[in-house]
Write an enzyme that holds these catalytic residues in place. Structure first.
Site, short mmCIF file in Angstrom:
data_model
loop_
_atom_site.label_atom_id
_atom_site.label_comp_id
_atom_site.label_asym_id
_atom_site.label_seq_id
_atom_site.Cartn_x
_atom_site.Cartn_y
_atom_site.Cartn_z
N ASP A 152 -23.40 2.55 59.30
CA ASP A 152 -22.76 3.14 60.46
C ASP A 152 -22.53 4.64 60.28
OD1 ASP A 152 -21.19 2.73 63.01
OD2 ASP A 152 -19.61 3.55 61.76
N GLU B 144 -27.79 4.04 61.60
CA GLU B 144 -27.35 4.49 62.93
C GLU B 144 -27.21 6.00 62.82
OE1 GLU B 144 -23.67 4.54 66.07
OE2 GLU B 144 -23.44 4.73 63.92
#
Length: 838
Positions: A516, A569
């Site tokens: 993330d 991401e």
């Protein structure tokens, strides 16, 4: 990941537990037995007095496997002094409370309040018996690590201590006073037994750490720290108990407190390793077994700071808002050998990858029982069959690591090694993974090494210094999420994080990690204004330490687990995210194609009458589409915070909304790259996602929603069956434009090809509600095209305009090709046609 994560400081009781005022140590039975036992620390009345030193315990006989080490008894320190005024403010230290001199009454650990029903989790937990473990034999002493990161970071911490004015503890406070049971120890999860108080003395002649372990730890190259640090159930000298080890180099006293010693900080002090300067504290406590609650009571060398901390390496934790760690045996009998063998055999081969992203707590709930979430085992009974029916190859779980605030969706983690106790035990989650593997579904976990919340029980300001995070807020504070940023330049922190990544792949058989907020790690000026960040050593904005960490993380993952996936991401144009590290890349297996997601949704929001003016928006992705190994995401970020669910992003009346969404999914699955879709989108959920809610499953009673789900189910099926659609997802040789230029009619057509070029699929998208007869497209050669899928079929809620019969090419030149076919374009429809050469 949320665009702006909730401010954890604003979530009062759930997020920021109060530190219970410390109390003077109570005498324990063990402390008065003999001269060879540990002496009870003497309480002092004068504030300026230093605590008395503990006598070093006499070593007991060790088993042959034990690695004898010298541990330092807690030493007296000079009276603490107030820090001078700061010239430049450091990251704010958590406020410690002033100890008070009062002996706590003995308390038993609070009985478990039964949480939301967790299926068979209790049975699984109680059946998991502690396994006896032998300690490691101490190796010959390795050369001392030549790491500079530790010394630099320690100097940084000392400077921060000398400049900080944020510590509220008064000078001279008793730095190893005994706290009462912590206020934020509230609820024992189902399956965690409570234990009686132990009076057995601590033992200091056992270590799981060899000299080589310490060497690798200090160099940042120890990637199995979860086998060494934390709490480990074992038998030592014929006695069952638990070995504890924690890294706290700037502490002068550390003890284990828990339900087994009435949270008495004087009962079981830990011994500091004397001979390696590692900063690791250890102790073996007899009779402490599976299910015991515990924390570390830490007295810092600086400013009289004391605090009770959750174990960073704990395998399980209390249900929030409780924050105590739980001693837990991780034994589990896996039944996914066939899956794991097949996964390894397929490593490096082209495979279809269609991922269902989901949040465990809000997929389904039980209205009859207080609208609770499903447990891991209840999910295991429903989720694998659903995903298999829908044709997804993988599921991606939003973070299941323990997090104090449910509203962070799991992206503010304090328990990096602990699966969330909200839904069951570690074995319950293993059971869920096992069940998914049995149905052929891979498991990807969201992982958050980018930042962590500042909740006092977590890693923040761990030993009275900025141990895991940077001290300077221009490096160590994340303005978007009010959180702390890991110090990637410190070797021990790198080892903590990379070990954590491998832990989930090893102990939970995860098949991949989606990392993330990578963009926030790569740039020092991410979301910062001028003057709010520090350039790197070359004067640039790149975070060189984070880049090196990500490279080392990917190398470690693929060296140890070559058949898994790492996915970034990453939302910037940083080059080489999914390129090999030996070519200067970050080494990820894939990268989310955020630009595709933005452009595609922007295009589909346009009224079809205007789409001819935005034609390049829908075609632009192929300009850069092969610069990385891209995954096409329609993720949770697009259906929150007023962005609307996907169905309401589509223009037109209800029929057109569903036709547009079917068109979007057809275009997505035809486009190069792997695929990801957030839960609820498969049937056109009409509500924005709410972590406290559930999907609107009742919508499947309506034909439009049922038709959309049937369409996606069939698209997934064809995607997995046809090599042309998945064999070359990142290679331009697997893609060819047929017609990119018909902006007047808002039509595009392209070919997808198999690795050997023998199989071809033509994808034709009509982005207007106007059906078009006798629409001619060029064909690479003479042959027959058969329609495999058409989003306008009645079964999907369409109008039934399609191409029911095979279409033979004609010797008519079109789009630079000598042969062409004439077909019917359905309104707001997408067609997949398969080629058969004459």
């Amino acid at each position: 990941m949320p665009d702006k994560k909730p401010d954890s400081k604003k979530v009062a009781k759930e997020v920021k537990p109060k530190l219970t005022p410390d109390k003077k140590p109570a005498a324990t039975k063990a402390a008065t037995q003999s001269a060879s036992a540990q002496a009870k620390p003497t309480s002092t009345k004068a504030k300026a007095s230093a605590p008395s030193a503990k006598a070093e315990p006499a070593p007991a006989k060790t088993e042959a496997a034990a690695a004898p080490v010298k541990k330092a008894a807690p030493k007296p320190k000079a009276p603490a002094q107030k820090a001078p005024a700061a010239e430049s403010k450091a990251v704010e230290a958590p406020k410690a409370t002033k100890p008070v001199a009062a002996k706590p009454a003995a308390k038993k650990a609070k009985a478990s309040a039964t949480p939301a029903k967790q299926g068979a989790s209790a049975a699984a937990a109680t059946s998991a018996k502690p396994a006896a473990k032998k300690s490691a034999t101490k190796a010959k002493k390795a050369p001392k690590a030549t790491s500079t990161s530790a010394s630099v970071s320690q100097e940084e911490d000392k400077n921060a201590m000398n400049s900080s004015t944020d510590i509220s503890l008064e000078s001279g406070a008793d730095t190893h006073a005994t706290p009462a049971k912590p206020e934020n120890v509230t609820e024992v999860p189902t399956g965690a037994p409570t234990h009686e108080v132990t009076h057995a003395p601590a033992q200091y002649d056992l270590s799981l750490l060899t000299d080589m372990d310490i060497h690798l730890f200090r160099e940042g190259r120890h990637f199995k720290l979860y086998e060494k640090l934390g709490a480990h159930i074992m038998e030592h000298n014929g006695v069952k108990g638990t070995y504890f080890a924690v890294w706290a180099p700037n502490a002068h006293y550390v003890s284990v407190i828990g339900d087994f010693n009435n949270w008495d900080a004087g009962a079981h002090p830990m011994g500091g390793r004397q001979d390696d300067d590692s900063g690791i504290w250890e102790v073996f406590i007899p009779e402490v077994q599976h299910g015991s609650l515990y924390k570390y009571h830490i007295a810092s060398k600086y400013n009289g700071y004391t605090v009770d901390k959750t174990d960073p390496y704990a395998f399980w934790r209390e249900i929030p808002p409780g924050t105590a760690s739980i001693v837990w045996d991780m034994a589990y009998d896996w039944n996914d050998q066939a899956w794991m063998q097949e996964r390894d055999a397929r490593a490096g081969q082209s495979q279809p990858m269609s991922v269902y992203e989901m949040h465990l707590g809000s997929w389904k709930r039980v209205p009859e029982e207080g609208f609770r979430s499903l447990s891991y085992r209840e999910l295991a009974a429903q989720l694998p069959a659903y995903l298999k029916e829908m044709g997804f190859t993988h599921v991606e779980f939003m973070p299941i690591m323990e997090h104090p605030f449910h509203g962070s969706w799991g992206y503010q983690v304090t328990g990096y090694y602990a699966v969330s106790s909200r839904y069951g035990t570690p074995q319950d989650f293993m059971y869920l993974v096992d069940a998914l593997h049995k149905e052929g579904i891979g498991v990807i976990l969201d992982w958050v090494p980018s930042h962590f919340p500042t909740d006092l029980h977590g890693p923040i300001y761990f030993d009275g210094t900025h141990l895991f995070e940077h001290a300077d807020p221009r490096e160590g504070y994340h303005p978007d999420w009010n959180s702390a940023i890991f110090n990637y330049g410190r070797n021990e922190v790198k080892a903590f994080l990379i070990s954590n990544a491998l832990f989930w792949l090893d102990k939970y058989h995860a098949d991949g990690l989606r990392v993330d907020a990578v963009a926030s790690m790569l740039y020092r000026d991410y979301s910062r204004k001028e003057g709010e960040w520090i350039p790197n050593k070359y004067g640039g904005r790149e975070n060189l330490e984070a880049i090196q960490f990500l490279q080392e993380f990917n190398v470690a993952v693929y060296e140890n687990f070559p058949s898994v996936h790492t996915i970034a991401e990453e939302s910037t144009a940083y080059a080489g995210v999914s390129h090999p590290t030996y070519n200067g890349g970050l080494g990820f297996g894939m990268k989310w194609m955020m630009g595709w997601m933005h452009d595609t949704l922007s295009y589909f929001k346009e009224d079809p009458i205007n789409r001819s003016h935005h034609h390049n928006t829908i075609t632009f992705s192929t300009v850069y589409g092969f610069s990385e190994n891209f995954m096409l995401p329609l993720s949770h970020d697009e259906v929150v915070y007023g962005k609307q669910p996907l169905i309401y992003k589509m223009p037109g009346d209800d029929w057109q909304k569903f036709a547009n969404l079917r068109n979007l999914y057809g275009y997505m699955y035809g486009h190069p790259g792997t695929k990801l879709l957030f839960m609820g989108a498969e049937f056109g959920d009409t509500s924005e996602w709410n972590h406290d809610g559930t999907l609107n499953w009742h919508l499947l009673e309506y034909d439009n929603h049922k038709g959309l789900r049937n369409w996606l189910k069939d698209v997934n099926k064809v995607y997995q069956q046809e090599k042309a659609l998945y064999e070359l997802p990142f290679d331009p040789s697997g893609f060819e434009w047929v017609d990119i230029s018909d902006h007047n009619n808002s039509v595009i057509a392209f070919l997808r090809k198999s690795k050997d070029g023998a199989e071809k699929i033509m994808v034709v998208c009509n982005f207007t509600p106007v059906p078009r007869d006798n629409y001619r497209l060029g064909s690479p050669e003479a042959g027959t095209w058969t329609e495999l899928l058409n989003s306008d079929n009645h079964d999907y809620g369409g109008s039934g305009v399609n191409n029911p019969y095979p279409i033979h090419t004609e010797a008519i030149n079109k789009h630079g090709r000598p042969h062409s076919l004439s077909l019917t374009l359905s309104p707001l429809g997408v067609s997949y046609l398969k080629f058969q050469a004459d």
